[in-house]
Design a protein around this motif. Sequence first.
Motif, short mmCIF file in Angstrom:
data_model
loop_
_atom_site.label_atom_id
_atom_site.label_comp_id
_atom_site.label_asym_id
_atom_site.label_seq_id
_atom_site.Cartn_x
_atom_site.Cartn_y
_atom_site.Cartn_z
N PRO A 104 7.13 16.86 -36.30
CA PRO A 104 7.38 18.30 -36.16
C PRO A 104 6.54 19.12 -37.13
O PRO A 104 6.43 18.76 -38.30
CB PRO A 104 8.88 18.43 -36.47
N GLU A 377 9.10 13.95 -33.22
CA GLU A 377 9.24 14.97 -32.18
C GLU A 377 8.90 14.36 -30.83
O GLU A 377 7.88 13.68 -30.68
CB GLU A 377 8.32 16.15 -32.47
N LYS A 392 9.76 18.43 -27.59
CA LYS A 392 10.02 19.32 -28.72
C LYS A 392 11.36 19.02 -29.42
O LYS A 392 11.68 19.63 -30.44
CB LYS A 392 9.99 20.81 -28.32
N MET A 394 13.72 17.13 -31.87
CA MET A 394 13.53 16.34 -33.08
C MET A 394 14.52 15.18 -33.08
O MET A 394 15.67 15.33 -32.69
CB MET A 394 13.72 17.20 -34.32
#
Length: 505
Positions: A104, A377, A392, A394
Amino acid sequence: MSLLPFPPWLSLILYLSLLFILLQRKAAANRKKGHFPPSPPKLPIIGNLHQFGKLPHKSLWRLSKLYGPVISLSLGNIEIIVILSAETARALLKTHDLQSCNKPQTHSIKKLTYNFLDIAFSPYGDYWREIRKICMIELFSMKRVLSYEPIREQEVHLLIESILQSASCGTAVDLSEKSIALTTGVISRIAFGKQFKGDGFHELVSEAEALLGSYSASEFFPTPFVGKIIDWLSGREARLERVFNEINALFQEAIDEHIRPKRSKPEQDDIIDVLLAMSKKQAESYTVVITQESIKAILLNIFLAGLDTGSITLVWAMAELVKNPKLMKKAQEEIRNNLGNRRKVTEKDIEQLPYLKMIVKETLRLHPPAPLLIPREVISHFKIEGYDFYPKTMVQVNVWAIGRDPTYWKDPEEFLPERFEESSIDYKGQHFKFLPFGAGRRICPGINLGVKTVELALANLLYHFNWKLPEGMKEEDLDMEETSGLSLTIYKKLPLKVVPISYRP
């Protein structure tokens, strides 16, 4: 009678409440349909942040008892899924490794690294693959790690010499402090070709680790503008700026020193030497260009990954042995019987010390330096146990919880090195109930370097000294509480202070 206007603070509360409700409805409308992992009840704005506590790995472990081995959480505006079993860790890190290996890009990472082409934090792609290939082949291959053996042995010798002074006086030594000095000396010499003195360098790296491992208010709040104001008022933005400038100046000075024409070159090339040589040749087997910014990025990752983890493991190993004198005696007998009257333990001797290696493994199981692996991610959609993992999202793995799960480990809370006797289980990412260094494409590339330093230091501490607690303390009095300090790593809460007694064969 005229009506009084709302007080300003009440108006602000009503405005924020309305804004939050609207944002929540918008997020719910935009959220993909699917089957998501169970989640504990959330509070407005902060989500599940209040349930994390001072030691998140323990808080998440307790939540897993109620919600299962896959949990969905909201940290303000951030959605995260936590993995807490060997089976789900295998599914993530092996089956879906390629689909979930992005790092991320938090505000802190972008701000702190600026134009450092940071291998640990860059998205998965051609650049990341090539830089990792360079690190694995040129910097952390077994051949390269073995070439640094003289540095490790010299730094361990300095450690033993410093403790001998205390042993002659019968005073206690702070092994927490000594271990940090050891790993700082080893890693700085391997990376820069020289040792850094004083606490400032370690404090700077620890502060960078804390910033990179945390989130800014602009990421937590539904309205980033409010978060940015909070970051500015709290001093976080200024802190990011200062830490970056200090690290950048330090690394640039080291690189400039290495490219100076009249530099007296040491016998052993350090990491900057290796990378500068590659930047000149640009070997045909690599497609990326090694720039000075690339070198800074690699150096940053080496220090972030290695400076604290080795010292933490050494301290926990010694703490467990001091608390269990029978185990310490068994380890000392193995070492001393193998060495005879020789003056020191070398790395060649370590291969003849299986019980010592079991102690290191058991320490990494019970006290992994980073109990929560660095977040990953998701790149493309997949499912684990029927739950949807969308791009996207996490994901973090709680290796501390897995290492203490009675499903996989008998008497998991006990320090029992013998559990690894006649066992093929290791820490190199193939056994998913034991993942102190992670697994898959994001596994720590410096495993061999870190473990060799810990094994050598531990063997010499046990060979040269008998150890006892300060006067009036008993084994059961030794505090084994954890603290998270400034970063993602977990330290022993109180420094380990023990009295060394010199051993003379």
